[in-house]
Design a protein around this motif. Sequence first.
Motif, PDB file in Angstrom:
ATOM      1  N   VAL A   1      -6.890   6.372  -5.362  1.00  0.00           N
ATOM      2  CA  VAL A   1      -6.516   5.614  -6.563  1.00  0.00           C
ATOM      3  C   VAL A   1      -6.028   4.227  -6.146  1.00  0.00           C
ATOM      4  CG1 VAL A   1      -4.917   5.488  -8.518  1.00  0.00           C
ATOM      5  CG2 VAL A   1      -5.959   7.684  -7.887  1.00  0.00           C
ATOM      6  N   VAL A   2      -5.180   4.182  -5.122  1.00  0.00           N
ATOM      7  CA  VAL A   2      -4.636   2.906  -4.656  1.00  0.00           C
ATOM      8  C   VAL A   2      -5.736   2.030  -4.064  1.00  0.00           C
ATOM      9  CG1 VAL A   2      -3.067   1.847  -2.976  1.00  0.00           C
ATOM     10  CG2 VAL A   2      -2.303   3.774  -4.371  1.00  0.00           C
ATOM     11  N   GLN A   3      -6.645   2.607  -3.285  1.00  0.00           N
ATOM     12  CA  GLN A   3      -7.738   1.813  -2.728  1.00  0.00           C
ATOM     13  C   GLN A   3      -8.581   1.196  -3.840  1.00  0.00           C
ATOM     14  OE1 GLN A   3      -8.448   0.797   0.396  1.00  0.00           O
ATOM     15  NE2 GLN A   3      -6.464   1.671   0.879  1.00  0.00           N
ATOM     16  N   SER A   4      -8.825   1.946  -4.883  1.00  0.00           N
ATOM     17  CA  SER A   4      -9.575   1.423  -6.019  1.00  0.00           C
ATOM     18  C   SER A   4      -8.816   0.285  -6.703  1.00  0.00           C
ATOM     19  CB  SER A   4      -9.850   2.543  -7.014  1.00  0.00           C
ATOM     20  OG  SER A   4     -10.518   2.051  -8.147  1.00  0.00           O
ATOM     21  N   ALA A   5      -7.516   0.496  -6.904  1.00  0.00           N
ATOM     22  CA  ALA A   5      -6.693  -0.532  -7.555  1.00  0.00           C
ATOM     23  C   ALA A   5      -6.614  -1.798  -6.706  1.00  0.00           C
ATOM     24  CB  ALA A   5      -5.291   0.009  -7.826  1.00  0.00           C
ATOM     25  N   ILE A   6      -6.465  -1.631  -5.403  1.00  0.00           N
ATOM     26  CA  ILE A   6      -6.393  -2.796  -4.517  1.00  0.00           C
ATOM     27  C   ILE A   6      -7.724  -3.538  -4.513  1.00  0.00           C
ATOM     28  CG2 ILE A   6      -6.226  -3.465  -2.082  1.00  0.00           C
ATOM     29  CD1 ILE A   6      -4.002  -1.328  -1.835  1.00  0.00           C
ATOM     30  N   GLY A   7      -8.811  -2.801  -4.487  1.00  0.00           N
ATOM     31  CA  GLY A   7     -10.127  -3.442  -4.559  1.00  0.00           C
ATOM     32  C   GLY A   7     -10.272  -4.252  -5.835  1.00  0.00           C
ATOM     33  N   SER A   8      -9.831  -3.691  -6.953  1.00  0.00           N
ATOM     34  CA  SER A   8      -9.878  -4.411  -8.230  1.00  0.00           C
ATOM     35  C   SER A   8      -8.988  -5.647  -8.188  1.00  0.00           C
ATOM     36  CB  SER A   8      -9.427  -3.504  -9.374  1.00  0.00           C
ATOM     37  OG  SER A   8     -10.321  -2.440  -9.532  1.00  0.00           O
ATOM     38  N   PHE A   9      -7.803  -5.522  -7.611  1.00  0.00           N
ATOM     39  CA  PHE A   9      -6.887  -6.653  -7.496  1.00  0.00           C
ATOM     40  C   PHE A   9      -7.541  -7.797  -6.732  1.00  0.00           C
ATOM     41  CE2 PHE A   9      -3.906  -8.929  -4.771  1.00  0.00           C
ATOM     42  CZ  PHE A   9      -3.124  -9.559  -5.733  1.00  0.00           C
ATOM     43  N   PHE A  10      -8.129  -7.491  -5.583  1.00  0.00           N
ATOM     44  CA  PHE A  10      -8.730  -8.557  -4.783  1.00  0.00           C
ATOM     45  C   PHE A  10      -9.958  -9.165  -5.471  1.00  0.00           C
ATOM     46  CE2 PHE A  10      -6.281  -6.729  -1.170  1.00  0.00           C
ATOM     47  CZ  PHE A  10      -5.619  -7.894  -0.811  1.00  0.00           C
TER      48      PHE A  10
ATOM     49  N   GLU B   1       0.802  -1.219   0.000  1.00  0.00           N
ATOM     50  CA  GLU B   1       0.000   0.000   0.000  1.00  0.00           C
ATOM     51  C   GLU B   1       0.843   1.281   0.000  1.00  0.00           C
ATOM     52  OE1 GLU B   1      -4.044   1.544   2.055  1.00  0.00           O
ATOM     53  OE2 GLU B   1      -2.575   0.634   3.408  1.00  0.00           O
ATOM     54  N   VAL B   2       1.801   1.410   0.892  1.00  0.00           N
ATOM     55  CA  VAL B   2       2.594   2.644   0.987  1.00  0.00           C
ATOM     56  C   VAL B   2       3.385   2.886  -0.293  1.00  0.00           C
ATOM     57  CG1 VAL B   2       4.494   3.769   2.211  1.00  0.00           C
ATOM     58  CG2 VAL B   2       2.706   2.582   3.493  1.00  0.00           C
ATOM     59  N   ARG B   3       3.980   1.814  -0.831  1.00  0.00           N
ATOM     60  CA  ARG B   3       4.751   1.973  -2.076  1.00  0.00           C
ATOM     61  C   ARG B   3       3.864   2.359  -3.242  1.00  0.00           C
ATOM     62  NH1 ARG B   3       8.402  -3.307  -2.399  1.00  0.00           N
ATOM     63  NH2 ARG B   3       6.902  -4.150  -0.959  1.00  0.00           N
ATOM     64  N   LEU B   4       2.667   1.789  -3.301  1.00  0.00           N
ATOM     65  CA  LEU B   4       1.752   2.130  -4.386  1.00  0.00           C
ATOM     66  C   LEU B   4       1.285   3.579  -4.289  1.00  0.00           C
ATOM     67  CD1 LEU B   4      -0.348  -1.139  -4.617  1.00  0.00           C
ATOM     68  CD2 LEU B   4       1.226  -0.239  -6.338  1.00  0.00           C
ATOM     69  N   ILE B   5       1.008   4.033  -3.079  1.00  0.00           N
ATOM     70  CA  ILE B   5       0.600   5.429  -2.894  1.00  0.00           C
ATOM     71  C   ILE B   5       1.718   6.364  -3.358  1.00  0.00           C
ATOM     72  CG2 ILE B   5       0.058   7.205  -1.165  1.00  0.00           C
ATOM     73  CD1 ILE B   5      -1.451   4.940   0.373  1.00  0.00           C
ATOM     74  N   ALA B   6       2.939   6.058  -2.974  1.00  0.00           N
ATOM     75  CA  ALA B   6       4.079   6.885  -3.399  1.00  0.00           C
ATOM     76  C   ALA B   6       4.239   6.865  -4.914  1.00  0.00           C
ATOM     77  CB  ALA B   6       5.361   6.401  -2.720  1.00  0.00           C
ATOM     78  N   LEU B   7       4.056   5.703  -5.526  1.00  0.00           N
ATOM     79  CA  LEU B   7       4.170   5.595  -6.974  1.00  0.00           C
ATOM     80  C   LEU B   7       3.108   6.437  -7.674  1.00  0.00           C
ATOM     81  CD1 LEU B   7       5.427   4.251  -9.498  1.00  0.00           C
ATOM     82  CD2 LEU B   7       3.727   2.429  -9.211  1.00  0.00           C
TER      83      LEU B   7
END
Length: 75
Positions: free
Chosen positions: A58-67, A34-40
């Motif tokens: 953006v990261v929360q959305s991407a992580i939700g899609s991943f899961f 999570e932290v690395r993705l937010i920084a990216l």
Amino acid sequence: NTDSNLTNRASRELVEMWRSGSHDAARVLLARYEVRLIALVASRLNRKYRDGIVPEEVVQSAIGSFFRVTSAGAI
């Protein structure tokens, strides 16, 4: 602590464990990336859009899609 037993596992193994129902494995994956993705995301946002886009969202959305995709077995 179960999470500490999982932190040394490979991400691929954690995904398999999560698919088998381990919420602890999902928490470890989230903590790992999570932290690395937010920084990216923050580093890649076009200046024009930085005020209107929150990297965490953006990261929360991407992580939700991943899961969702991994639970369907697509990854």
